[in-house]
Motif scaffolding. Structure first.
Motif, PDB file in Angstrom:
ATOM      1  N   ILE A 170     -47.187 102.222  58.829  1.00  0.00           N
ATOM      2  CA  ILE A 170     -46.419 103.454  58.926  1.00  0.00           C
ATOM      3  C   ILE A 170     -45.253 103.220  58.171  1.00  0.00           C
ATOM      4  O   ILE A 170     -44.355 102.458  58.664  1.00  0.00           O
ATOM      5  CB  ILE A 170     -46.509 103.945  60.319  1.00  0.00           C
ATOM      6  CG1 ILE A 170     -47.762 104.293  60.797  1.00  0.00           C
ATOM      7  CG2 ILE A 170     -45.523 105.199  60.267  1.00  0.00           C
ATOM      8  CD1 ILE A 170     -47.919 104.687  62.152  1.00  0.00           C
ATOM      9  N   GLY A 171     -44.510 104.005  57.252  1.00  0.00           N
ATOM     10  CA  GLY A 171     -43.390 103.946  56.773  1.00  0.00           C
ATOM     11  C   GLY A 171     -42.598 105.068  57.814  1.00  0.00           C
ATOM     12  O   GLY A 171     -42.799 106.074  57.720  1.00  0.00           O
ATOM     13  N   ALA A 181     -46.364 113.188  58.825  1.00  0.00           N
ATOM     14  CA  ALA A 181     -47.203 112.215  58.504  1.00  0.00           C
ATOM     15  C   ALA A 181     -47.842 111.375  59.727  1.00  0.00           C
ATOM     16  O   ALA A 181     -49.020 111.318  59.718  1.00  0.00           O
ATOM     17  CB  ALA A 181     -46.678 111.342  57.310  1.00  0.00           C
ATOM     18  N   VAL A 182     -47.196 111.081  60.677  1.00  0.00           N
ATOM     19  CA  VAL A 182     -47.881 110.469  61.943  1.00  0.00           C
ATOM     20  C   VAL A 182     -48.532 111.405  62.771  1.00  0.00           C
ATOM     21  O   VAL A 182     -49.794 110.902  63.040  1.00  0.00           O
ATOM     22  CB  VAL A 182     -46.503 109.902  62.839  1.00  0.00           C
ATOM     23  CG1 VAL A 182     -47.031 109.332  64.070  1.00  0.00           C
ATOM     24  CG2 VAL A 182     -45.904 108.778  61.930  1.00  0.00           C
ATOM     25  N   MET A 183     -48.128 112.689  62.763  1.00  0.00           N
ATOM     26  CA  MET A 183     -48.950 113.400  63.531  1.00  0.00           C
ATOM     27  C   MET A 183     -50.245 113.774  62.726  1.00  0.00           C
ATOM     28  O   MET A 183     -51.478 113.728  63.414  1.00  0.00           O
ATOM     29  CB  MET A 183     -48.261 115.014  63.676  1.00  0.00           C
ATOM     30  CG  MET A 183     -46.867 115.122  64.199  1.00  0.00           C
ATOM     31  SD  MET A 183     -47.356 114.623  66.048  1.00  0.00           S
ATOM     32  CE  MET A 183     -46.545 113.051  65.937  1.00  0.00           C
ATOM     33  N   MET A 184     -50.539 114.040  61.487  1.00  0.00           N
ATOM     34  CA  MET A 184     -51.337 114.137  60.668  1.00  0.00           C
ATOM     35  C   MET A 184     -52.353 112.807  60.587  1.00  0.00           C
ATOM     36  O   MET A 184     -53.666 113.045  60.336  1.00  0.00           O
ATOM     37  CB  MET A 184     -51.092 114.483  59.200  1.00  0.00           C
ATOM     38  CG  MET A 184     -50.485 115.836  59.199  1.00  0.00           C
ATOM     39  SD  MET A 184     -51.104 117.355  59.501  1.00  0.00           S
ATOM     40  CE  MET A 184     -50.111 118.677  59.280  1.00  0.00           C
ATOM     41  N   ALA A 185     -51.808 111.636  60.845  1.00  0.00           N
ATOM     42  CA  ALA A 185     -52.709 110.373  60.635  1.00  0.00           C
ATOM     43  C   ALA A 185     -53.146 109.960  61.959  1.00  0.00           C
ATOM     44  O   ALA A 185     -53.812 108.830  62.234  1.00  0.00           O
ATOM     45  CB  ALA A 185     -51.708 109.436  60.051  1.00  0.00           C
ATOM     46  N   ILE A 186     -52.953 110.788  63.114  1.00  0.00           N
ATOM     47  CA  ILE A 186     -53.181 110.384  64.402  1.00  0.00           C
ATOM     48  C   ILE A 186     -54.796 109.930  64.663  1.00  0.00           C
ATOM     49  O   ILE A 186     -55.288 109.052  65.122  1.00  0.00           O
ATOM     50  CB  ILE A 186     -53.069 111.346  65.557  1.00  0.00           C
ATOM     51  CG1 ILE A 186     -51.521 111.441  65.857  1.00  0.00           C
ATOM     52  CG2 ILE A 186     -53.779 111.038  66.709  1.00  0.00           C
ATOM     53  CD1 ILE A 186     -51.001 109.895  66.413  1.00  0.00           C
ATOM     54  N   VAL A 253     -49.180 105.056  55.628  1.00  0.00           N
ATOM     55  CA  VAL A 253     -48.792 106.406  56.224  1.00  0.00           C
ATOM     56  C   VAL A 253     -47.350 106.696  56.130  1.00  0.00           C
ATOM     57  O   VAL A 253     -46.715 105.924  56.415  1.00  0.00           O
ATOM     58  CB  VAL A 253     -49.342 106.469  57.672  1.00  0.00           C
ATOM     59  CG1 VAL A 253     -48.665 107.980  58.039  1.00  0.00           C
ATOM     60  CG2 VAL A 253     -50.674 106.507  57.986  1.00  0.00           C
ATOM     61  N   MET A 254     -46.920 107.813  55.353  1.00  0.00           N
ATOM     62  CA  MET A 254     -45.311 107.959  55.060  1.00  0.00           C
ATOM     63  C   MET A 254     -45.146 109.624  54.934  1.00  0.00           C
ATOM     64  O   MET A 254     -46.030 110.242  54.789  1.00  0.00           O
ATOM     65  CB  MET A 254     -45.022 107.359  53.866  1.00  0.00           C
ATOM     66  CG  MET A 254     -45.852 107.646  52.601  1.00  0.00           C
ATOM     67  SD  MET A 254     -45.449 106.894  51.156  1.00  0.00           S
ATOM     68  CE  MET A 254     -43.829 107.646  50.830  1.00  0.00           C
ATOM     69  N   GLY A 255     -44.127 109.943  55.139  1.00  0.00           N
ATOM     70  CA  GLY A 255     -43.740 111.309  54.970  1.00  0.00           C
ATOM     71  C   GLY A 255     -43.387 111.289  53.291  1.00  0.00           C
ATOM     72  O   GLY A 255     -43.056 110.614  52.629  1.00  0.00           O
ATOM     73  N   GLY A 256     -43.381 112.766  52.847  1.00  0.00           N
ATOM     74  CA  GLY A 256     -43.656 112.943  51.347  1.00  0.00           C
ATOM     75  C   GLY A 256     -42.496 113.976  51.049  1.00  0.00           C
ATOM     76  O   GLY A 256     -42.202 114.744  51.897  1.00  0.00           O
ATOM     77  N   ILE A 280     -52.920 100.822  47.193  1.00  0.00           N
ATOM     78  CA  ILE A 280     -53.910 101.049  48.444  1.00  0.00           C
ATOM     79  C   ILE A 280     -53.933 102.687  48.893  1.00  0.00           C
ATOM     80  O   ILE A 280     -53.057 103.228  48.414  1.00  0.00           O
ATOM     81  CB  ILE A 280     -53.358 100.370  49.796  1.00  0.00           C
ATOM     82  CG1 ILE A 280     -52.090 100.863  50.192  1.00  0.00           C
ATOM     83  CG2 ILE A 280     -53.612  98.807  49.391  1.00  0.00           C
ATOM     84  CD1 ILE A 280     -51.652 100.271  51.369  1.00  0.00           C
ATOM     85  N   PRO A 281     -54.869 103.030  49.693  1.00  0.00           N
ATOM     86  CA  PRO A 281     -54.729 104.730  50.045  1.00  0.00           C
ATOM     87  C   PRO A 281     -53.481 104.899  50.720  1.00  0.00           C
ATOM     88  O   PRO A 281     -52.857 103.978  51.603  1.00  0.00           O
ATOM     89  CB  PRO A 281     -55.972 104.683  51.113  1.00  0.00           C
ATOM     90  CG  PRO A 281     -57.070 103.493  50.526  1.00  0.00           C
ATOM     91  CD  PRO A 281     -56.237 102.426  50.140  1.00  0.00           C
ATOM     92  N   VAL A 282     -52.968 105.962  50.635  1.00  0.00           N
ATOM     93  CA  VAL A 282     -51.682 106.362  51.153  1.00  0.00           C
ATOM     94  C   VAL A 282     -51.861 107.849  51.720  1.00  0.00           C
ATOM     95  O   VAL A 282     -52.050 108.785  50.894  1.00  0.00           O
ATOM     96  CB  VAL A 282     -50.426 106.475  50.024  1.00  0.00           C
ATOM     97  CG1 VAL A 282     -49.114 106.840  50.891  1.00  0.00           C
ATOM     98  CG2 VAL A 282     -50.248 105.163  49.227  1.00  0.00           C
ATOM     99  N   LEU A 283     -51.696 108.110  53.000  1.00  0.00           N
ATOM    100  CA  LEU A 283     -51.640 109.244  53.610  1.00  0.00           C
ATOM    101  C   LEU A 283     -50.018 109.866  53.790  1.00  0.00           C
ATOM    102  O   LEU A 283     -49.202 109.116  54.309  1.00  0.00           O
ATOM    103  CB  LEU A 283     -52.142 109.273  54.939  1.00  0.00           C
ATOM    104  CG  LEU A 283     -52.568 110.738  55.752  1.00  0.00           C
ATOM    105  CD1 LEU A 283     -53.787 110.727  56.369  1.00  0.00           C
ATOM    106  CD2 LEU A 283     -51.209 111.262  56.371  1.00  0.00           C
ATOM    107  N   MET A 284     -49.938 110.945  53.018  1.00  0.00           N
ATOM    108  CA  MET A 284     -48.511 111.739  52.750  1.00  0.00           C
ATOM    109  C   MET A 284     -48.457 112.973  53.617  1.00  0.00           C
ATOM    110  O   MET A 284     -49.686 113.554  53.330  1.00  0.00           O
ATOM    111  CB  MET A 284     -48.053 111.732  51.549  1.00  0.00           C
ATOM    112  CG  MET A 284     -47.624 110.643  50.794  1.00  0.00           C
ATOM    113  SD  MET A 284     -46.835 111.196  49.384  1.00  0.00           S
ATOM    114  CE  MET A 284     -46.503 109.393  48.479  1.00  0.00           C
ATOM    115  N   ALA A 285     -47.328 113.346  54.267  1.00  0.00           N
ATOM    116  CA  ALA A 285     -47.630 114.941  54.720  1.00  0.00           C
ATOM    117  C   ALA A 285     -45.996 115.257  54.697  1.00  0.00           C
ATOM    118  O   ALA A 285     -45.041 114.423  54.536  1.00  0.00           O
ATOM    119  CB  ALA A 285     -47.902 115.007  56.139  1.00  0.00           C
ATOM    120  N   HIS A 286     -45.763 116.470  54.477  1.00  0.00           N
ATOM    121  CA  HIS A 286     -44.291 116.704  54.540  1.00  0.00           C
ATOM    122  C   HIS A 286     -44.058 117.860  55.637  1.00  0.00           C
ATOM    123  O   HIS A 286     -42.991 117.884  55.966  1.00  0.00           O
ATOM    124  CB  HIS A 286     -44.171 117.726  53.121  1.00  0.00           C
ATOM    125  CG  HIS A 286     -42.804 118.527  52.956  1.00  0.00           C
ATOM    126  ND1 HIS A 286     -41.680 117.774  52.595  1.00  0.00           N
ATOM    127  CD2 HIS A 286     -42.363 119.702  53.280  1.00  0.00           C
ATOM    128  CE1 HIS A 286     -40.657 118.620  52.612  1.00  0.00           C
ATOM    129  NE2 HIS A 286     -41.103 119.717  52.682  1.00  0.00           N
TER     130      HIS A 286
END
Length: 286
Positions: A170-171, A181-186, A253-256, A280-286
């Motif tokens: 997690i960045g 991003a953390v919320m979405m990645a739970i 996992v990181m914010g975008g 690697i796969p990256v999960l981003m959210a704003h």
């Protein structure tokens, strides 16, 4: 949050197979439905750009060629979805029938690609993008899904990833974007075998924000180790990818877009760097 619907925009390119394989591995893990979306261009939208001097026959020929090209691309997308789903042991959902979980479904919609993706993203739990022809993962459609539809996106680099999220980095910079991003990645974090929180800064980096996040994740049953990383003057995006690769992570996992898209495009930024260089796969959210 649970993951039940995964949207995968497809264009009929060779890279579709690998993106679909990665998305299907996520669908199996969460017993979700994958929706392969083909955004079919509307040839009539190009008419205003042809000019007044173009004959009716030429216009009709151009529109017919555009329709045939879209039909060919659509057929490739459908075939890739059915082939990859079959290889993964995932059933194709039947129209009007009860959806099995996990399952895959094909959707063919006519209109502007970014608008269609944004619209269908609003009722999706995750949108998975591969690399676009420009080399920037997802192109402008990724921005439409993440910023206009306010949904998390998963960047799937050129490789079939399975699993996604066994080891997660997690960045973390205590920003609203990183929090989102953390919320979405739970759902991913709860399944992960190992979670690392990466806080990047100088030698005097404050450990407080990372510890606060670790305490929060513990309430979700997630054990996370906090790593304070001296960036040594390197760009945050470069450091995040280096650290995630060294940890052999299969999800970052990181914010975008903590800054505006225009600033990111003109001056560079963490989001733009990761979108261009992710391995690697990256999960981003704003």
């Amino acid at each position: 949050m649970s993951v039940r619907k995964i949207l995968v925009p497809l264009a009929g390119r060779p890279e579709d197979d690998e993106v679909l394989s990665t998305a299907l591995s996520v669908a199996r893990a969460f017993k979700a439905q994958l929706v392969g979306l083909f955004a079919r261009p509307d040839p009539s939208e190009a008419l205003p750009y042809l000019g007044d001097g173009v004959s009716g026959q030429v216009i009709e020929d151009l529109m017919q060629a555009a329709r045939e090209g879209a039909d060919d691309a659509c057929a490739r997308v459908r075939a890739a979805l059915e082939k990859t789903a079959s290889a993964a042991g995932v059933a194709i959902a039947k129209e009007g029938g009860k959806a099995e979980m996990p399952s895959a479904r094909f959707l063919d919609v006519t209109g502007r690609r970014d608008e269609i993706i944004a619209k269908h993203s609003r009722l999706s739990d995750l949108i998975v993008f591969g690399e676009s022809p420009t080399g920037i993962a997802g192109g402008t459609a990724l921005e439409a899904a993440m910023l206009s539809a306010d949904r998390p996106v998963l960047i799937a680099p050129k490789k079939a990833w399975d699993p996604v999220g066994g080891t997660v980095c997690i960045g973390w910079d205590d920003s609203p974007e990183a929090s989102s991003a953390v919320m979405m990645a739970i759902p991913f974090l709860e399944k992960a075998k190992k979670v690392m929180i990466l806080c990047i800064g100088g030698k005097e980096l404050d450990p407080g924000p990372g510890s606060t996040l670790a305490d929060y994740l513990a309430l979700h049953g997630v054990t996370a180790d906090v790593h304070l990383v001296d960036g040594q003057g390197k760009a945050d995006g470069e450091v995040l990818l280096e650290q995630a690769e060294q940890a052999k992570a299969d999800l970052l996992v990181m914010g975008g877009y903590g800054h505006s898209r225009i600033r990111e495009f003109l001056m560079g930024g963490t989001t733009q760097h990761v979108r261009s260089h992710a391995t690697i796969p990256v999960l981003m959210a704003h």
